[in-house]
Scaffold this active site. Sequence first.
Site, PDB file in Angstrom:
ATOM      1  N   GLU A   1       0.840  -1.188   0.000  1.00 35.81           N
ATOM      2  CA  GLU A   1       0.000   0.000   0.000  1.00 35.81           C
ATOM      3  C   GLU A   1       0.885   1.251   0.000  1.00 35.81           C
ATOM      4  O   GLU A   1       0.651   2.191  -0.753  1.00 35.81           O
ATOM      5  CB  GLU A   1      -0.915  -0.027   1.237  1.00 35.81           C
ATOM      6  CG  GLU A   1      -1.998   1.007   1.202  1.00 35.81           C
ATOM      7  CD  GLU A   1      -2.882   0.953   2.438  1.00 35.81           C
ATOM      8  OE1 GLU A   1      -2.738   0.015   3.252  1.00 35.81           O
ATOM      9  OE2 GLU A   1      -3.714   1.855   2.587  1.00 35.81           O
TER      10      GLU A   1
ATOM     11  N   GLY B   1      -8.258   5.195   7.592  1.00 29.10           N
ATOM     12  CA  GLY B   1      -8.990   5.125   8.839  1.00 29.10           C
ATOM     13  C   GLY B   1      -8.335   4.175   9.835  1.00 29.10           C
ATOM     14  O   GLY B   1      -8.414   4.373  11.044  1.00 29.10           O
ATOM     15  N   ALA B   2      -7.678   3.124   9.323  1.00 29.93           N
ATOM     16  CA  ALA B   2      -7.147   2.094  10.216  1.00 29.93           C
ATOM     17  C   ALA B   2      -5.625   2.001  10.221  1.00 29.93           C
ATOM     18  O   ALA B   2      -5.042   1.475  11.153  1.00 29.93           O
ATOM     19  CB  ALA B   2      -7.746   0.729   9.863  1.00 29.93           C
ATOM     20  N   SER B   3      -4.964   2.472   9.171  1.00 31.53           N
ATOM     21  CA  SER B   3      -3.501   2.398   9.152  1.00 31.53           C
ATOM     22  C   SER B   3      -2.923   3.651   8.520  1.00 31.53           C
ATOM     23  O   SER B   3      -3.636   4.434   7.883  1.00 31.53           O
ATOM     24  CB  SER B   3      -3.031   1.159   8.371  1.00 31.53           C
ATOM     25  OG  SER B   3      -3.315   1.303   7.001  1.00 31.53           O
ATOM     26  N   THR B   4      -1.625   3.842   8.717  1.00 33.28           N
ATOM     27  CA  THR B   4      -0.941   4.970   8.088  1.00 33.28           C
ATOM     28  C   THR B   4       0.364   4.469   7.488  1.00 33.28           C
ATOM     29  O   THR B   4       1.014   3.580   8.053  1.00 33.28           O
ATOM     30  CB  THR B   4      -0.735   6.124   9.097  1.00 33.28           C
ATOM     31  OG1 THR B   4      -0.314   7.290   8.377  1.00 33.28           O
ATOM     32  CG2 THR B   4       0.298   5.812  10.161  1.00 33.28           C
ATOM     33  N   GLN B   5       0.724   5.003   6.311  1.00 33.75           N
ATOM     34  CA  GLN B   5       1.883   4.509   5.576  1.00 33.75           C
ATOM     35  C   GLN B   5       2.924   5.604   5.391  1.00 33.75           C
ATOM     36  O   GLN B   5       2.571   6.764   5.162  1.00 33.75           O
ATOM     37  CB  GLN B   5       1.479   4.023   4.174  1.00 33.75           C
ATOM     38  CG  GLN B   5       0.782   2.692   4.138  1.00 33.75           C
ATOM     39  CD  GLN B   5      -0.641   2.776   4.676  1.00 33.75           C
ATOM     40  OE1 GLN B   5      -1.011   2.144   5.652  1.00 33.75           O
ATOM     41  NE2 GLN B   5      -1.443   3.611   4.049  1.00 33.75           N
TER      42      GLN B   5
END
Length: 497
Positions: free
Chosen positions: A168, A207-211
Amino acid sequence: MGLSCKERIFMVLLGVATASGLTVLVLLLVEATSVLLPAETKFGIVLDAGSSHTSLFVYQWPSDKEKDTGVVSQALACQVEGPGISSYALNPVRAGESLKDCLEEALALVPRGQHQETPTFLGATAGMRLLRQKNSSQAGDILEAVSQVLGRSPLDFRGAEVLAGQDEGAFGWITVNYLLGRLVQYSSGQWTQPAEGMLLGTLDMGGASTQICFAPSGPILDQSSQATFHLYGANYSVYTHSHLCFGRDQVLLRLLAGLLQPSLQSSPASLLRHPCYHSGYQTTLPLATLSESPCVRTAAPLDPTQNLTIEGTGNPGACVTALRGLFNFSCQDHGACAFDGVYQPPVQGQFYAFSNFYYTFHFLNLTSRQLLGTVNATVWKFCQRPWKLVETSYPGQERWLPDYCASGLYILTLLRDGYGFQEESWPSIEFQKQAAGTDIGWTLGYMLNLTGMIPAEAPAEWQAQSYGVWVAGVALAVLTLLAVLGAAAVHLFWLRD
Ligand SMILES: *[C@@H]1O[C@H](CO)[C@@H](O)[C@H](O)[C@H]1NC(C)=O
Ligand SMILES: *[C@@H]1O[C@H](CO)[C@@H](O)[C@H](O)[C@H]1NC(C)=O
Ligand SMILES: *[C@@H]1O[C@H](CO)[C@@H](O)[C@H](O)[C@H]1NC(C)=O
């Protein structure tokens, strides 16, 4: 009577002028038609099944330039009604049905004759990653339901999958650098690799993860956070990591649970004074929202039938303290590390920050490369405004309004304390939603990769083709001019007598 020598020279020059002149004309017409009559437009579709909602993107590009850089643009961005597909765990068929309206829109946009050759993909991200951890058969059922709907459409559906967090981040990096032409450049007839410092890092927050993904200046010491690509004849090695449960929505829930924790011991949860909400703000929330989140762990069990009343106190200092409690920074003492033991080399170069980074900072008017001190002061001031004032200042924005203070302070904490941006490196972050008119996210990079539209080698024939036509055209035009001048000279000075 035979022609004189001078007359013959005159005729030859005239012939050369006519022939080369006509050739130039033909070349011009060929070039003009390829410009004026654009080649067929091709389309590709990617559905981004995020944790909080799904978006469908239709991309388009001229078929004759398929392997050039930066030629793909966005033709449609359709927001699917309702929540993310992972919310349909108990009714997977409805996950498929939810896609139908956007699918109709896409089918109406792509010409009917091209439906069957339009590659279509669905990629799911952290919401489905979390569901798969919790209940992999439910996750499988949902993927199957959406695959059925997409497979029944006339499009060339190539599959639905859950993306790995690493991918992602890496596909977001490819999207940005492709759209902004940072992977290859065309100048003075040559395709060249841009200088190293031209590559853009990427910061993405769902909303649930950050990259986070960028090309560090030194080596990448942890193989598991390295992605390598071979694009347009060059090797790229980037650091990429996806922090699960550090997306905006999950952080807000974890924050709530963290604040609730101490009060749980003394009395049953019913009222929570929350420093990240404006003073005077009040809301109630079913505790089930917390107990259902796979990112929330509470020592004492929560009664999911109970409601929690939340009262804002508008205290940014206490809010930052609570936010910092969601991170474990101790690994930073032992070398290159972000938090929670995750390796990260020092941030390097320019960055694009998009999705929730952009939405929050756009609302707060912080997207014009302000200094870190200004950004910090602005967010603090906003958090300290009474809810009554905030509510009346932004009519029609009720849905997200209460959360901008918390998400603004969270972004500051993540970027500064987590990733290590400082006063000097802060201005290198650009908060953007789009690049070159196309929404930034992982979807375009994903499609380019799966359709092989970014060749591994620099296509040498590009330069030969268009360069050659122009060289020939200019040479012939010069020849025409010389022949006409010569013929005129012969006529004027020799054929008079
Ligand atoms: C919780 O709140 C909802 C809606 O605000 C209400 O319908 C419900 O009765 C409340 N439940 C309890 C246990 O107070
Ligand atoms: C952003 O700027 C606009 C226009 O200048 C202003 O109306 C609005 O209140 C600002 N937003 C915030 C959160 O300060
Ligand atoms: C942010 O601003 C507030 C208020 O101006 C200040 O108290 C705080 O120390 C600042 N934080 C940082 C990390 O500079």
